[in-house]
Design a protein around this motif. Structure first.
Motif, PDB file in Angstrom:
ATOM      1  N   PHE A   1      61.329  20.071  64.773  1.00  0.00           N
ATOM      2  CA  PHE A   1      61.378  21.441  65.668  1.00  0.00           C
ATOM      3  C   PHE A   1      60.855  20.846  66.896  1.00  0.00           C
ATOM      4  O   PHE A   1      59.755  20.149  67.116  1.00  0.00           O
ATOM      5  CB  PHE A   1      61.091  22.721  65.073  1.00  0.00           C
ATOM      6  CG  PHE A   1      61.761  22.977  63.975  1.00  0.00           C
ATOM      7  CD1 PHE A   1      63.142  23.467  64.063  1.00  0.00           C
ATOM      8  CD2 PHE A   1      61.295  22.892  62.497  1.00  0.00           C
ATOM      9  CE1 PHE A   1      63.931  23.659  63.025  1.00  0.00           C
ATOM     10  CE2 PHE A   1      61.976  23.393  61.599  1.00  0.00           C
ATOM     11  CZ  PHE A   1      63.461  23.828  61.745  1.00  0.00           C
TER      12      PHE A   1
ATOM     13  N   GLU B   1      61.514  28.719  58.126  1.00  0.00           N
ATOM     14  CA  GLU B   1      61.145  29.701  59.540  1.00  0.00           C
ATOM     15  C   GLU B   1      62.252  29.115  60.638  1.00  0.00           C
ATOM     16  O   GLU B   1      62.339  29.834  61.623  1.00  0.00           O
ATOM     17  CB  GLU B   1      59.732  29.392  59.853  1.00  0.00           C
ATOM     18  CG  GLU B   1      58.670  29.794  59.058  1.00  0.00           C
ATOM     19  CD  GLU B   1      58.301  31.496  58.951  1.00  0.00           C
ATOM     20  OE1 GLU B   1      58.655  32.279  60.083  1.00  0.00           O
ATOM     21  OE2 GLU B   1      57.797  32.046  58.162  1.00  0.00           O
TER      22      GLU B   1
ATOM     23  N   LYS C   1      61.502  26.944  62.670  1.00  0.00           N
ATOM     24  CA  LYS C   1      60.798  26.725  63.911  1.00  0.00           C
ATOM     25  C   LYS C   1      59.584  26.156  63.637  1.00  0.00           C
ATOM     26  O   LYS C   1      59.079  26.070  62.421  1.00  0.00           O
ATOM     27  CB  LYS C   1      60.614  27.947  64.782  1.00  0.00           C
ATOM     28  CG  LYS C   1      59.711  28.959  64.228  1.00  0.00           C
ATOM     29  CD  LYS C   1      59.403  30.210  65.090  1.00  0.00           C
ATOM     30  CE  LYS C   1      58.727  31.134  64.223  1.00  0.00           C
ATOM     31  NZ  LYS C   1      58.400  32.361  64.696  1.00  0.00           N
TER      32      LYS C   1
ATOM     33  N   GLU D   1      58.356  25.244  57.860  1.00  0.00           N
ATOM     34  CA  GLU D   1      58.773  25.370  59.091  1.00  0.00           C
ATOM     35  C   GLU D   1      60.245  25.295  59.015  1.00  0.00           C
ATOM     36  O   GLU D   1      61.023  25.957  59.667  1.00  0.00           O
ATOM     37  CB  GLU D   1      58.243  24.102  59.963  1.00  0.00           C
ATOM     38  CG  GLU D   1      56.997  24.279  60.326  1.00  0.00           C
ATOM     39  CD  GLU D   1      56.216  23.151  61.344  1.00  0.00           C
ATOM     40  OE1 GLU D   1      56.755  22.262  61.318  1.00  0.00           O
ATOM     41  OE2 GLU D   1      55.438  23.490  62.219  1.00  0.00           O
TER      42      GLU D   1
END
Ligand SMILES: [Fe+2]
Length: 455
Positions: A49, A92, A94, A89
């Motif tokens: 990301f 999530e 991000k 991540e």
């Protein structure tokens, strides 16, 4: 090509790729040798990301790029290393962690840092491990390159794990170390050829330092206590936590392989930084170390040293009876990523290989240098205009009797064509045409260290 802004490490061929690909190779220029049989795998950063805050090249999530070669044919695959941080991540959607250039995230509910497993690989006791020097290794399945998970040696692992462990080609033992910014600043371990941690011992250092590599000989382990230091007091004063302290000497600790903190002997030399060693060995009363030396490093901050960040191959001679050190340059070329035929690791070697640097502020590599350390001669394979490679790994020819009998393998990016290839060079014919150029189905971003896994 993805261009993501002004950070050079997110731009051009430093930019990450998005796809995980599995495919047979359709295009090979030249011919893959029929006796070259195995898999070349390379680790490197590939951020999943967009980063939080400033991005450092060392921060990106680990991705493996592998080329399997059999019977003159090749196949390619690339896989993220699915660390805990990667999976969090991904869930999530991000980035959760910032990187090395930002303050440590002491309030991050998932922990202050992410083990990105992005630096190097080692094969030992039948297991491939992806390595990152701040944390535990990750076990990787071969040839799938899928992540099995964190590898803790049945909870016997008591320290971080260097990205550059050393496997003794004679005994099969593996030596590794872990450094820390709180005491014990350094711990050293020996793993049996069967893959059991035999012992872990603390080594006294005056303060915490960033120690990226070390070296072994048949009987000794050599630690590099170089003045890229960590200081809690600097953090409290609002200064950078890491600093290269040019007024401090370099210290080299030579310890019998099964010795301890009492049997280690320290040798001093002028201040320098070393990312990577080429080899070390014993010769008479001396221990010889060959490594890429820089007068200083700005890897984690600013530097006012115009001679800094310029690595050149050097040799140190540590005279055991007198405790004296001699240091000498071996080559004027600027080069890094030293490798050898690892069957010579810890033993007197005649040949070494480094990657020739463009002399840019960016770590771009324009060729491979073969060093004949006996004749003090260099032979260079140039990649050609607009073409940049990485670390060249030596793959010995099966049944070889000569040290340099084998191939040098690296990924090369052609900036004119915006495409990548696997380059195979005959190590005994450096200036000739490459043996084979395996044209890859996608761009392979610049990365760190690779490994050749013989079939
Ligand atoms: Fe490294």
């Amino acid at each position: 090509m993805v261009t993501t802004g002004i950070n050079p490490y997110l731009d051009g061929n430093f930019a990450p790729v998005q796809e995980e690909v599995t495919t047979e190779i359709q295009s090979i220029i030249g011919e893959l040798p029929p006796d070259l049989s195995g898999m070349f795998v390379r680790n490197g950063p590939n951020p999943q990301f967009p980063p939080i805050g400033a991005y450092h090249w060392f921060d990106g999530d680990g991705m493996l790029h592998g080329v399997r070669i059999q019977g003159g044919q090749a196949s390619y695959r690339n896989r993220y290393i699915r660390t805990q941080g990667f999976e969090i991540e991904r869930k999530e959607g991000k980035a959760i962690w910032s990187g090395l250039l930002e303050p440590p995230q002491i309030n991050n509910p998932y922990g202050p840092y992410k083990n990105v497993a992005n630096t190097a690989l080692v094969w030992h006791a039948g297991q491939l491990l992806a390595l990152w020097e701040g944390g535990v290794p990750h076990a990787i399945q071969v040839p799938e390159l899928d992540t099995i998970g964190e590898y803790t040696y049945n909870q016997q692992l008591k320290s971080a794990f260097t990205a550059h462990p050393k496997v003794d080609p004679v005994t099969g033992e593996m030596m590794f170390f872990g450094y820390s910014f709180s005491p014990p600043y350094l711990q050293s371990s020996v793993v049996s050829s069967q893959g059991q941690i035999q012992r872990t011992i603390p080594i006294d250092l005056p303060m915490g330092v960033m120690m990226h590599d070390f070296a072994i000989t048949a009987n000794y382990t050599i630690f590099l206590d170089l003045p890229l230091t960590f200081s809690m007091e600097r953090i409290q004063r609002g200064e950078p936590m890491m600093m290269f302290e040019a007024d401090k000497p370099s210290r080299f600790g030579i310890m019998p392989r099964h010795g301890d903190n009492r049997s280690i002997r320290w040798f001093e030399a002028p201040s320098c930084y070393i990312f990577h060693t080429l080899n070390a060995y014993e010769q008479g009363d001396e221990v010889i170390l060959i490594a890429c030396r820089m007068s200083s490093t700005s890897v984690l901050g600013e530097s006012s040293d115009p001679q800094g960040d310029i690595p050149r191959l050097h040799r140190w001679r540590f005279h055991l009876p007198s405790g004296t050190t001699q240091e000498e340059p071996l080559d004027d070329h600027v080069s890094e990523f030293p490798r050898i035929n690892e069957n010579w690791l810890g033993r007197p070697n005649r040949y070494g290989y480094t990657s020739k640097m463009a002399g840019d502020r960016l770590p771009l590599f324009t060729g491979i240098i073969k060093h004949d350390l006996q004749q003090n001669r260099q032979y260079i394979h140039e990649f050609g205009s607009g073409r940049f490679g990485g670390e060249a790994v030596f793959a010995p020819r099966p049944g070889a009797t000569q040290e340099d009998e084998g191939w040098l393998i690296t990924f090369v990016y052609d900036s004119h064509q915006d495409c990548s290839e696997l380059l195979v060079v005959n190590a005994q014919d450096m200036t000739g045409e490459p043996v084979a150029r395996v044209i890859l189905p996608q761009r392979v971003p610049y990365g760190f260290h690779g490994i050749w896994l013989e079939e």
